[in-house]
Design a protein around this motif. Sequence first.
Motif, PDB file in Angstrom:
ATOM      1  N   THR A  77       0.821  -1.209   0.000  1.00 27.52           N
ATOM      2  CA  THR A  77       0.000   0.000   0.000  1.00 27.52           C
ATOM      3  C   THR A  77       0.855   1.259   0.000  1.00 27.52           C
ATOM      4  O   THR A  77       0.572   2.221  -0.717  1.00 27.52           O
ATOM      5  CB  THR A  77      -0.933   0.002   1.217  1.00 27.52           C
ATOM      6  N   LEU A  78       1.918   1.261   0.803  1.00 32.58           N
ATOM      7  CA  LEU A  78       2.812   2.418   0.839  1.00 32.58           C
ATOM      8  C   LEU A  78       3.493   2.632  -0.513  1.00 32.58           C
ATOM      9  O   LEU A  78       3.710   3.770  -0.934  1.00 32.58           O
ATOM     10  CB  LEU A  78       3.860   2.231   1.942  1.00 32.58           C
ATOM     11  N   THR A  79       3.831   1.530  -1.177  1.00 31.69           N
ATOM     12  CA  THR A  79       4.435   1.647  -2.510  1.00 31.69           C
ATOM     13  C   THR A  79       3.468   2.288  -3.490  1.00 31.69           C
ATOM     14  O   THR A  79       3.864   3.088  -4.343  1.00 31.69           O
ATOM     15  CB  THR A  79       4.850   0.257  -3.017  1.00 31.69           C
ATOM     16  N   ALA A  80       2.192   1.942  -3.382  1.00 33.82           N
ATOM     17  CA  ALA A  80       1.182   2.533  -4.269  1.00 33.82           C
ATOM     18  C   ALA A  80       1.007   4.022  -4.005  1.00 33.82           C
ATOM     19  O   ALA A  80       0.643   4.781  -4.911  1.00 33.82           O
ATOM     20  CB  ALA A  80      -0.152   1.808  -4.101  1.00 33.82           C
ATOM     21  N   CYS A  81       1.270   4.463  -2.761  1.00 29.53           N
ATOM     22  CA  CYS A  81       1.143   5.876  -2.413  1.00 29.53           C
ATOM     23  C   CYS A  81       2.413   6.661  -2.715  1.00 29.53           C
ATOM     24  O   CYS A  81       2.407   7.893  -2.664  1.00 29.53           O
ATOM     25  CB  CYS A  81       0.807   6.034  -0.926  1.00 29.53           C
ATOM     26  N   ALA A  82       3.499   5.958  -2.991  1.00 27.87           N
ATOM     27  CA  ALA A  82       4.784   6.632  -3.171  1.00 27.87           C
ATOM     28  C   ALA A  82       4.797   7.545  -4.382  1.00 27.87           C
ATOM     29  O   ALA A  82       5.542   8.524  -4.422  1.00 27.87           O
ATOM     30  CB  ALA A  82       5.907   5.602  -3.279  1.00 27.87           C
ATOM     31  N   SER A  83       3.992   7.221  -5.367  1.00 29.40           N
ATOM     32  CA  SER A  83       3.981   8.016  -6.598  1.00 29.40           C
ATOM     33  C   SER A  83       3.219   9.324  -6.438  1.00 29.40           C
ATOM     34  O   SER A  83       3.243  10.172  -7.321  1.00 29.40           O
ATOM     35  CB  SER A  83       3.364   7.203  -7.740  1.00 29.40           C
ATOM     36  N   SER A  84       2.517   9.506  -5.327  1.00 30.80           N
ATOM     37  CA  SER A  84       1.734  10.724  -5.100  1.00 30.80           C
ATOM     38  C   SER A  84       2.037  11.276  -3.715  1.00 30.80           C
ATOM     39  O   SER A  84       2.727  10.645  -2.904  1.00 30.80           O
ATOM     40  CB  SER A  84       0.232  10.429  -5.239  1.00 30.80           C
ATOM     41  N   GLU A  85       1.518  12.433  -3.435  1.00 33.53           N
ATOM     42  CA  GLU A  85       1.728  13.069  -2.137  1.00 33.53           C
ATOM     43  C   GLU A  85       0.992  12.293  -1.050  1.00 33.53           C
ATOM     44  O   GLU A  85      -0.100  11.765  -1.285  1.00 33.53           O
ATOM     45  CB  GLU A  85       1.225  14.509  -2.192  1.00 33.53           C
ATOM     46  N   LEU A  86       1.614  12.211   0.114  1.00 36.00           N
ATOM     47  CA  LEU A  86       1.018  11.456   1.210  1.00 36.00           C
ATOM     48  C   LEU A  86      -0.152  12.243   1.788  1.00 36.00           C
ATOM     49  O   LEU A  86       0.026  13.131   2.622  1.00 36.00           O
ATOM     50  CB  LEU A  86       2.051  11.155   2.288  1.00 36.00           C
ATOM     51  N   LYS A  87      -1.326  11.906   1.313  1.00 37.40           N
ATOM     52  CA  LYS A  87      -2.564  12.511   1.784  1.00 37.40           C
ATOM     53  C   LYS A  87      -3.525  11.417   2.214  1.00 37.40           C
ATOM     54  O   LYS A  87      -3.440  10.274   1.759  1.00 37.40           O
ATOM     55  CB  LYS A  87      -3.207  13.361   0.680  1.00 37.40           C
ATOM     56  N   TYR A  88      -4.440  11.805   3.091  1.00 37.17           N
ATOM     57  CA  TYR A  88      -5.430  10.843   3.570  1.00 37.17           C
ATOM     58  C   TYR A  88      -6.265  10.288   2.421  1.00 37.17           C
ATOM     59  O   TYR A  88      -6.524   9.092   2.343  1.00 37.17           O
ATOM     60  CB  TYR A  88      -6.311  11.515   4.620  1.00 37.17           C
ATOM     61  N   LYS A  89      -6.662  11.129   1.502  1.00 39.02           N
ATOM     62  CA  LYS A  89      -7.468  10.668   0.363  1.00 39.02           C
ATOM     63  C   LYS A  89      -6.663   9.729  -0.535  1.00 39.02           C
ATOM     64  O   LYS A  89      -7.220   8.789  -1.122  1.00 39.02           O
ATOM     65  CB  LYS A  89      -7.988  11.855  -0.435  1.00 39.02           C
ATOM     66  N   ASN A  90      -5.350   9.969  -0.651  1.00 38.33           N
ATOM     67  CA  ASN A  90      -4.511   9.087  -1.465  1.00 38.33           C
ATOM     68  C   ASN A  90      -4.348   7.711  -0.814  1.00 38.33           C
ATOM     69  O   ASN A  90      -4.298   6.694  -1.499  1.00 38.33           O
ATOM     70  CB  ASN A  90      -3.150   9.716  -1.697  1.00 38.33           C
ATOM     71  N   MET A  91      -4.247   7.691   0.520  1.00 38.07           N
ATOM     72  CA  MET A  91      -4.149   6.418   1.223  1.00 38.07           C
ATOM     73  C   MET A  91      -5.438   5.621   1.064  1.00 38.07           C
ATOM     74  O   MET A  91      -5.402   4.395   0.838  1.00 38.07           O
ATOM     75  CB  MET A  91      -3.856   6.660   2.702  1.00 38.07           C
ATOM     76  N   LYS A  92      -6.575   6.281   1.175  1.00 36.95           N
ATOM     77  CA  LYS A  92      -7.857   5.588   0.973  1.00 36.95           C
ATOM     78  C   LYS A  92      -7.957   5.053  -0.453  1.00 36.95           C
ATOM     79  O   LYS A  92      -8.410   3.925  -0.669  1.00 36.95           O
ATOM     80  CB  LYS A  92      -9.027   6.542   1.258  1.00 36.95           C
ATOM     81  N   SER A  93      -7.513   5.843  -1.406  1.00 39.70           N
ATOM     82  CA  SER A  93      -7.570   5.417  -2.802  1.00 39.70           C
ATOM     83  C   SER A  93      -6.679   4.204  -3.045  1.00 39.70           C
ATOM     84  O   SER A  93      -7.076   3.262  -3.748  1.00 39.70           O
ATOM     85  CB  SER A  93      -7.151   6.577  -3.703  1.00 39.70           C
ATOM     86  N   ALA A  94      -5.484   4.189  -2.449  1.00 37.92           N
ATOM     87  CA  ALA A  94      -4.572   3.055  -2.638  1.00 37.92           C
ATOM     88  C   ALA A  94      -5.150   1.780  -2.034  1.00 37.92           C
ATOM     89  O   ALA A  94      -5.082   0.704  -2.642  1.00 37.92           O
ATOM     90  CB  ALA A  94      -3.221   3.376  -2.008  1.00 37.92           C
ATOM     91  N   LEU A  95      -5.733   1.877  -0.861  1.00 39.32           N
ATOM     92  CA  LEU A  95      -6.336   0.705  -0.218  1.00 39.32           C
ATOM     93  C   LEU A  95      -7.503   0.160  -1.047  1.00 39.32           C
ATOM     94  O   LEU A  95      -7.658  -1.049  -1.195  1.00 39.32           O
ATOM     95  CB  LEU A  95      -6.805   1.064   1.188  1.00 39.32           C
ATOM     96  N   LYS A  96      -8.297   1.051  -1.586  1.00 40.08           N
ATOM     97  CA  LYS A  96      -9.438   0.613  -2.390  1.00 40.08           C
ATOM     98  C   LYS A  96      -8.983  -0.036  -3.689  1.00 40.08           C
ATOM     99  O   LYS A  96      -9.552  -1.035  -4.131  1.00 40.08           O
ATOM    100  CB  LYS A  96     -10.357   1.801  -2.695  1.00 40.08           C
TER     101      LYS A  96
END
Length: 256
Positions: free
Chosen positions: A121-140
């Motif tokens: 999941t963290l790898t999927a977020c690495a390409s974008s800014e660490l935001k709450y909405k980005n973390m939710k998007s990566a998990l989904k």
Amino acid sequence: MMTDLPKNKQALAVSLSLNGNAKRTAMGIEVEELNTDEGMSNLINVLDNLFLKDSLDSMYEAYQNFDKFQRPENMSISEYIIEFDQRYLKSTKFEITLPDAVLSFKLLDKSGLDYQQRQLTLTACASSELKYKNMKSALKRIFGESNVIPSNEEPIVKQETALYATTSRKQKSRNFPRSDTGKSNRFRNGNPTNRYGKVTKCSICQSVLHWWRECPHKSEAVRLTETDELEHKETEMEECNITLLSHDEYCPSKIF
């Protein structure tokens, strides 16, 4: 908004619809205080004094309800994100807010994923800014509606018996012509076979009709080392099968 009752009748109607301690408390209020346009406000104030928690207690309860929440195993990731959002929203009503990065990590930590799944999941977020909405998007995107179960079990190590065979060190071949002139009376039909079914050979000339002791080229060969001699002895011992028989008729006084 949902009733046609006039304002001075609403408090009385609500009081009659209550149950338990709330109804007993409402019935203790004077009818004159309820049968007015401010009757609902009077009723709510009385009930608040009995049931409304202290603001600090309510704040702490909202925080505990959010902070201790952990995704159950039977809950999908999408359902977990919705529940996490609702609990956090209730805490924000008491001005309990978290930085975006902290909220993102808390969402990930409470998801019940194992180490490898969190790293994915963290790898999927690495390409974008660490935001709450980005973390939710990566998990989904990664887990969606799946009911993810952490794979924290230790790998199963199954022990089984391994069968193996060993072979003796190969004899160094010497450049001598094969000869059958040294054939002894012991092996009239050729050398015996070893334990693997192969015909044994002379270590000097590679003949299959005699061993090195009867080899006619022995005097011309390089002197065998002690290791070679030991190997020859072991080979002879390995190829020598002895059967011991005992019978009372032949040896009544001994047991073999």
